[in-house]
Each structure stands twice: as structure tokens, then as C-alpha cells.
Write an enzyme that holds these catalytic residues in place. Structure first.
Site, PDB file in Angstrom:
ATOM      1  CG  ASN A   1      -1.672   1.332   1.363  1.00 50.64           C
ATOM      2  OD1 ASN A   1      -2.673   1.535   0.718  1.00 50.64           O
ATOM      3  ND2 ASN A   1      -1.177   2.239   2.199  1.00 50.64           N
ATOM      4  CD  GLU A   2      -1.381   5.517   0.311  1.00 54.07           C
ATOM      5  OE1 GLU A   2      -0.743   6.035   1.252  1.00 54.07           O
ATOM      6  OE2 GLU A   2      -2.576   5.818   0.065  1.00 54.07           O
ATOM      7  CG  ASP A   3       5.323   0.424   0.600  1.00 57.58           C
ATOM      8  OD1 ASP A   3       4.562   1.097   1.314  1.00 57.58           O
ATOM      9  OD2 ASP A   3       5.764  -0.686   0.948  1.00 57.58           O
TER      10      ASP A   3
ATOM     11  CG  HIS B   1      -4.355   4.908  -3.088  1.00 63.65           C
ATOM     12  ND1 HIS B   1      -3.613   4.428  -2.013  1.00 63.65           N
ATOM     13  CD2 HIS B   1      -4.831   3.805  -3.726  1.00 63.65           C
ATOM     14  CE1 HIS B   1      -3.645   3.097  -2.023  1.00 63.65           C
ATOM     15  NE2 HIS B   1      -4.373   2.706  -3.059  1.00 63.65           N
TER      16      HIS B   1
END
Length: 857
Positions: free
Chosen positions: A438-440, A506
Site C-alpha cells: 500500500n502506497e510504498d 489513490h
């Protein structure tokens, strides 16, 4: 030869704080009885040793627990005959997190990964009477800190402390922007003793659907057996349908050979997402036998037949590619939610609570759940419930919001973790995608360390070492062990992870980022929006749960502020409130206005993005997953239902936008200058766009009625459109000037306050409103409301709402007594269009209503 035996070791434990190498303080052992699964916080709270961590500021009174060592111990006996079996194993389903396992004084194994299922041979150490099993849990804070010191030092991250990146422990426990710092310790899953001569250690089942109508299929099973007899193991296999009827079977099948069954037309039934078909589930029963026919073990696996893929192909009229889930040939608009752990204390999630959450998804017309990468690979109950109800699952691996390290010792553990997660989840038909993190990649981009031109595969010594995990390690595991689609990250795709034309995004430029007005959701669309959100207070009952000090029940109190973990939340809430509403600051008003704001904002996103799903080759937006469905404690967050499963008004407005049939309207001012050189002379017209969405697979004939109402003059106008709704897509209906709105020639001329409502009637049921939506002039703060003469007539568990003038944002509650389960909230009401709301548990009690302009502010 004896059969496989298992004994639960979950009862009759005790625990105590223990001496720690990280502290010179003398610790006096104090043993307390407990059962497992459990955690130290939970047990200490039961004993009255700590205050409730969810109340007041008590979160900060229990931080010492994570910096201490703890020991759990038990004593058990074993029947003599079982010790004579070839294998004697202790099975640990989950230990949180750094634990030395000792049996009768001998250290058998040390674990440092919360996500691992451990099988520890113990035949050399076990005895028949008085076995002493001891679990020494070391401080997760200090163990993670030590790993950080020894393997490169702090790495950048969002949320929590940097040492979390070095720990294979649920990341949200370090504190997130919606959750407390609560680092749990203890045996968080069950423990068993297993004895056997042979056992089935793995069953891989691959099913497919094929044929023009996806009415044919196949099943292949590969079975792995652990035992001394290397050859000759046999299995009896039987496939049963939901009624227990045998569909196909095989006897004395050699384990060494894969089993393959092919099914002709309509021999098996396909599994479909909710709203697109049924969810038939089959049971595969497998009995393991020796070559002589001795039965060792019988096990079952639940299977389903479906074809799933992610389609990424060029689109008509727009750049980029689609990102659309296709199940059995049907391209699905995925309207759903993100999922975080349902409790800060995972062992407190009672049986059935996962199903209650899935029931809420069903009530909300949702068809996808994203299991976020900062929590855990969830309990089987959640995935089973999704299987049974046609909820697609987007599954992240457990990495979130950071530049994770990558070194051999850590990667070895991650590989086992990934293999176990994929093996456990691959049989669930609901699971249709694995995402690496997630979002790395967003974190790496923000720091300027993401080099998309580097495709060498050699990343461990780069400035973004975890690319090795996401681009080498995880895809190999997923591809080797399953047929499920792998996605490097969420978000990911295009030139950057924020590319609106490729992959998923996102979208946090509402609330975070550029803090756009929610009327800009159409400009903020992506091919698949896997996160977006807006905060809203929970139910006032939930607010009351987080303190017993009534003097703290106001939005700016220390306790209220501590129960909202988002950075800058007061500025952001007030930005959106002040831009849109006239509001008061008492706690009841703040609850109401933040909830209505959240409801309006999120419904608008689903409405505008679902409009972009325009049919095959035009899937410009194929999914919207709100952040988030749930909470892990009582708090203010982006959740659309709170910790106690109380839906917020946003839950209901989203549910309306995800019905099979919907209608939508946009309103915008169009300014045209009289010539190219003038800035003073122009005309402004107010333009409406009207459309409808149909998620069924059938073309539908319908009528759409458009009513307008001038709030100042009471003038009413109406027009109707006979239309045909395209299958599984949106249909544009009409574009024109807002009825009753005059053309303006000056910015000083105030537009008429005209509310527009549209209703959809299917030709098959012309008397029933299949969908409705009302569009109001925004911002709402400019509107002047007069008494709408709302009437709420109660009859048992039904409330019939009528009004003489349009009403915005009705929220209903009971005046006294227990709360109700409402069928709808955040209701817009129009004259001549009564609405009936069902309130389970109302039982004729008086109802109170709050709405915009009702004078309560």
C-alpha cells in the site's frame, strides 16, 4: 499405522511479565490464568490492571506493555500411543510477534513474524505426562528497534515509528492516522498438538470456466503428503454440491499424479460477483490412504468455478488503458470499500463479527472489499463470507506507507509469509488480485528515489530496496502458487502512481493534497480509484463511548482530539464545513454536519465515477473503493460505519449510488462572452446533465422524470424522458438549461435557488421509483430555508416521510430508548414524493429528525 490426531492446547494457560534484556528493572513474576488466543492488553484489562485503552487518554497509559517481555505457559499430557506415531508436532497458528518456544526446558524454535503459521516438530522433547510449554514474548518495540539498528537504520515512512518497517508485525499497531498506538503481544491464534504417520500437507486446486457461455469447466488438484511412505499413497476424492450431492468422484487415485476433471455444459455452475449471478460453492472431500487402504486423514476444501482477470487494454477516445475486473466474461464496475483490522485487539473479534461486516457490505450494495496492507491476512470467516455473498476481494500483502528494507534474513521470512498467505487464500473465489503493498511507490516517488527506467531486477542495494520484494520475490510466489493476478502496488501504473490513465490510483486531493472541492471528483477520476475518502463523526452513542467525562463531550476537547488521529484534521474538517455549510460547534451539531458533509462528498464520487463506466472499450473508471468501511476503535475517521458497526449517513448515500439502477445530475454555470475582448459583457446559463446507470446485463426500458422547485417562489416544473438503458453501463439522457433558471448577465445577479429532482421508473414496474436523486445549488451555506412542513408518520417499524417543500439531509433517530436499524438516512425529500423508511426495532416509538435549515444549529 494410526490416523492423524489433533488436540487443542488453547485452555489452561497463565501469563506474567518477565525480565527483559532491554531493562535492568527488577520484575516480580505475577502469574494470572488465561485462555488463548489472547493478548497482554486484553488480559490486563480483564484483571483491572490497566484502564480501558479505548477511553479518554488511556491509550498513553499502556505504552509500557510493548516495551516489556511477557511469558505464557501451560502444562499438558499426551496419550502414550500418540507418542509412538512417526510425527509429533506443535502447531502455532500465530504468535505475536517475537517469541521463543520452549518445551520441557528445551528451546524448540524462535519466531519473529506475526503472520507465520508454524509447525514445530517436538518428538524428541515431549513426554506423556506434565509437559511444560512456555512462550517467551520479547518486547516488539525493542526487537524492531534492534533490527533497525543492525540492518541499515531508519527508513522514511508515513505513519507510525520507523522501526515498524523492520518488523513483520501488523503495521497499524504502531499508530496510524485513524488508529491508536497499541502494539499487542501474545499468542493471537490457536495452538494444537498434532500426531500422525502421514498427513496431507498441501492441496492446490485450480478451477476454470470456459465455453462461449462459461458453462463448461475443469478442476485440477495437486496433493502433497508428508510421511515416510514415499510412494503409494492414495486418495479418495469426491466433489459435492451445496446440497451434499456427489458431482464427481475418484477412488484410489495415486497422490503422485495430479487429478484433472473436465466438465461438460452445465455440469457445474459458475461463481459470479454479487448482482451478476449466483455464488454456488462446492466441497471437495479428500481421504488419504496407504497403499493397503488404511485411512490416515480426511479433509475438505471449499471450491468454486470462475474465470477472473484484470483487463488492461486501450480505450476509445481517451489515452491510457483500462483497469477492469472481468469475471466469467463480464466486466464489473467494482463499487466497494477498503478494510482495516476490525479491532486494535484482534483476539477480541468475536465469531460472527466478520459476517456482520459483510452483511453491511451487502446492505450497502457493495461488491468489492480491499484488505489493506497495514493490517493482517484476515480471518477465514471474512473470506468465507465474501465467497458466499459474491464480494470480490482485493488482497494486499502486508506492507504499507514506507521504504521497507530488503536483506536476506528478512526476505527469507517474507517469502515464507507470502507462500503461506497465497496458499491459504488462493481457493477463495472472492480473491481476484494480490497487490504488493500500500502506497510504498508513492513514498518512493515523494522522496525522488523511484527510478522507473531501472528494470534491472537488482534493487536490494538501491535507494528503494523493497522493489526486490514487490517486483521479484512476491510475483514469483504468486505466479508459482496460484493463478491470481498480481499488481506491484496499490496505487501503481503509468508514469507515476498518480497517473489517472493507467492502473489504479489513490485519490486524496479531496481532504489531503490540493484539497479540491468534492464537486471536482469528475476531474479527479482514475481508471480504478482504490482509495478516496472524507472524514465524518460517528454516531453520538459512539462518541459517548470514548469518555465517561461529560465535560469532554465537545469537538475540541483533549479526549475528542485524541480520538481523531489524522494530521491537521481540525483544519481540514473546518475547511470543508465552512466552504459548504453554516454549522454550530456543540457536539450534536458537529456530529450532524460532519456526517452530512461526508455523505454528500462520498456519494458524489461514486455518482460521477460510475458515470464513466460507459460500456466495453469505454471503461474510463471501473472501480471506486472508499477509504474505509470500518474502524479498529471508537474514533473520528474516514470510516462509513464505526467500530460498533453503526453505519454513518455516508453508508446510505453510497448504497443508493450502488443500486442496480441509478440516476444522476450535474449542474454547472456556462459563461459566454459577447466578444473576445470584453470581460464585462457575457451571459451565464446554468446547464444540467442527466444520466442513468444500469449494472444489470439486460437493456431496460424506462422513464425518467425531472422536477424542479424554486425554493424562493415555490414555482414547480416537470418534464419526462422515455429512454432505453444500455446494459452494464451508463446512459446519457439529456443536457439542457436548468428549468426556471434565468440567463444572467452579471456576476452580481444571484441565481435562483432551484432544486432539481429526478426519478427513474422501469417500464416493467411503472408505479415504483427505481432510483431517485436530487441536485441542490451548492454551496449549501448560501441557501435560505423556510419551514418545509416535514411529517414523519410512524406505523410500527415504518416511518412515512412527506413534506410541502424540498428538504435536504434528513437524519432520523429515536427520541428515547434503544437505537434502531435504519433502511436509509441522509434523505432528500421532495413534495409529492413520499418515502417510506423501515426502522427495525422502532416498534412505534417517536422519531426525531434533523435536516439542513431546521433551526437546530
Amino acid at each position: 499405522m494410526a490416523p492423524w490426531n489433533t488436540t487443542s492446547l488453547n485452555r489452561d494457560w497463565s501469563f506474567s511479565q518477565a525480565a527483559s534484556k532491554y531493562s535492568s528493572a527488577e520484575i516480580k513474576e505475577e502469574w494470572h490464568p488465561c485462555n488463548i488466543p489472547t493478548s497482554v492488553h486484553v488480559e490486563l484489562k480483564k484483571l483491572g490492571k490497566i484502564p480501558d485503552p479505548f477511553k479518554d487518554l488511556n491509550e498513553w497509559e499502556v505504552q509500557w506493555i510493548q516495551e516489556s517481555d511477557w511469558v505464557f505457559k501451560t502444562t499438558f499430557d499426551v496419550e502414550e500411543f500418540r507418542l509412538k506415531q512417526d510425527n509429533v508436532d506443535l502447531v502455532f497458528e500465530g504468535l505475536d510477534t517475537y517469541c521463543d518456544i520452549s518445551l520441557n526446558g528445551k528451546v524448540l524454535f524462535s519466531v519473529e513474524n506475526m503472520f507465520l503459521h508454524l509447525r514445530v516438530p517436538c518428538k524428541e522433547a515431549i513426554k506423556s505426562k506434565g509437559n511444560q510449554l512456555e512462550l517467551h514474548f520479547k518486547s516488539p518495540w525493542h526487537e524492531a528497534r534492534l533490527a533497525e539498528e543492525q540492518n541499515g537504520g531508519p527508513m522514511p515512512l508515513w505513519n507510525g515509528a520507523s522501526n515498524r518497517l523492520y518488523s513483520r508485525k501488523a503495521q497499524y499497531g504502531w499508530g496510524w492516522d485513524w488508529g491508536p498506538v497499541m502494539m499487542t503481544v501474545g499468542p493471537w491464534k490457536g495452538i494444537q498438538l498434532e500426531t500422525y504417520d502421514a498427513r496431507i500437507s498441501d492441496v492446490r486446486i485450480d478451477t476454470t470456466l470456459s465455453g462461449d457461455n462459461y458453462d463448461q469447466g475443469s478442476l485440477q488438484a495437486n496433493i502433497v503428503v508428508e510421511g515416510k511412505q514415499r510412494n503409494g499413497y492414495k486418495v479418495d476424492i469426491q466433489l459435492k454440491d451445496a446440497a451434499g450431492k456427489s458431482v464427481k468422484s475418484a477412488t484410489d487415485h495415486l497422490v503422485a499424479e495430479p487429478l484433472r476433471w473436465d466438465f461438460g455444459k452445465n455440469e457445474i455452475q459458475g461463481w459470479y460477483p454479487r448482482g451478476y449471478g449466483a455464488q454456488p460453492l462446492y466441497e471437495l472431500e479428500i481421504t488419504l490412504k496407504s497403499s493397503e487402504g488404511h485411512v490416515f486423514q480426511t479433509t475438505t476444501r471449499r471450491v468454486a468455478f470462475r474465470s477472473a482477470k484484470v483487463v488492461q487494454e486501450p480505450l476509445a477516445d481517451q489515452e491510457g488503458t483500462s483497469f477492469v475486473f472481468e469475471i466469467n466474461g463480464i466486466r464489473v464496475f467494482c463499487g466497494g470499500s477498503n478494510w482495516i483490522p476490525a479491532d486494535s485487539f484482534l483476539t477480541e473479534i468475536e465469531p460472527g463479527r466478520f459476517r456482520r461486516w459483510v452483511d453491511l457490505l451487502i446492505k450497502g450494495n457493495q461488491n468489492m472489499l480491499r484488505v489493506w496492507g497495514g493490517g493482517v491476512y484476515e480471518d477465514t470467516e471474512l473470506y468465507d463470507a465474501c465467497d458466499e455473498n459474491g464480494i470480490l476481494v482485493w488482497q494486499d500483502f502486508m506492507f504499507g506507507c514506507g521504504l521497507y528494507p530488503s536483506y536476506p534474513h528478512l526476505n527469507d521470512s517474507i517469502k515464507i509469509e507470502a507462500e503461506q498467505a497465497v496458499t491459504r487464500l488462493r481457493d477463495h473465489p472472492s480473491v481476484v488480485i494480490f497487490a504488493g503493498n500500500n502506497e510504498d511507490y508513492q513514498v518512493a516517488e515523494s522522496l525522488g528515489v523511484m527510478d522507473y527506467s531501472d528494470n534491472s531486477g537488482d534493487y536490494m542495494k538501491s535507494k528503494f530496496p523493497a522493489r526486490h520484494i514487490y517486483e521479484v520475490l512476491l510475483p514469483e510466489v504468486v505466479d508459482r502458487l496460484s493463478t491470481i493476478f498480481y499488481h506491484r502496488s496499490s496505487p501503481y501504473g503509468g508514469k507515476t502512481s498518480s497517473d489517472q490513465t493507467v492502473g489504479d490510483i489513490h485519490q486524496w486531493n479531496v481532504w489531503h493534497g490540493t484539497q479540491e472541492p468534492w464537486t471536482n471528483w469528475d476531474k479527479l477520476a482514475g481508471r480504478f480509484v482504490s482509495e478516496f475518502g472524507m472524514q465524518g463523526y460517528p454516531d453520538i452513542r459512539t462518541v459517548n463511548e470514548w469518555t465517561d467525562d461529560k465535560s469532554q463531550l465537545f469537538p475540541q476537547s483533549r479526549v475528542s482530539v485524541n480520538h481523531n488521529k489524522a494530521d491537521g484534521f481540525e483544519r481540514r474538517l473546518e475547511l470543508y464545513l465552512m466552504e459548504n455549510f453554516r454549522h454550530a460547534f456543540d457536539i450534536e451539531s458537529y456530529v450532524y454536519y460532519t456526517q452530512i458533509m461526508q455523505a454528500e462528498c462520498l456519494a458524489s464520487a461514486y455518482r460521477l465515477w460510475r458515470r464513466n463506466f460507459k460500456g466495453r472499450g469505454k471503461e474510463y473508471t471501473s472501480g471506486a473503493l472508499v477509504w474505509q468501511i470500518n474502524d479498529c476503535w471508537p474514533c473520528v475517521s474516514w470510516a462509513i460505519a464505526d467500530y460498533y458497526l453503526r453505519p454513518k449517513p455516508a453508508f446510505f448515500t453510497i448504497a443508493r449510488e450502488l443500486k442496480a439502477y441509478t440516476v444522476g445530475i450535474t449542474r454547472k454555470d456556462v459563461k459566454k462572452y459577447t466578444d473576445k475582448i470584453s470581460s464585462a459583457f457575457f451571459e451565464i446559463t446554468q446547464q444540467l446533465d442527466l444520466w442513468s446507470c444500469n449494472s444489470t446485463l439486460e437493456v431496460v426500458k424506462a422513464q425518467v422524470v425531472l422536477d424542479s422547485y424554486n425554493l424562493s417562489t415555490g414555482d414547480k416544473r416537470s418534464q419526462a424522458f422515455d429512454i432505453e438503458l444500455a446494459a452494464n453501463s451508463s446512459t446519457e439522457i439529456w443536457t439542457g438549461v436548468c428549468p426556471g433558471q434565468a440567463t444572467r448577465t452579471s456576476d452580481a445577479q444571484v441565481p435562483e435557488p432551484i432544486v432539481v429532482q429526478t426519478r427513474l421508473y422501469l417500464s416493467s414496474e411503472p408505479e415504483v421509483v427505481a432510483a431517485r436523486y436530487s441536485n441542490w445549488p451548492e454551496p449549501f451555506k448560501y441557501l435560505t430555508f423556510s419551514d418545509p412542513k416535514l411529517n414523519a408518520k410512524v406505523d410500527g417499524d415504518k416511518v412515512t416521510l412527506t413534506a410541502e417543500k424540498p428538504i435536504k439531509g434528513i437524519i432520523l433517530d429515536v427520541k428515547d430508548g434503544e437505537e434502531c436499524e435504519w433502511s436509509d438516512q441522509a434523505i432528500d425529500l421532495f413534495p409529492g414524493d413520499e418515502q417510506v423508511i423501515v426502522a427495525k426495532g422502532l416498534k412505534g416509538r417517536e422519531v426525531v429528525a434533523r435536516y439542513l435549515g431546521d433551526g437546530s444549529a
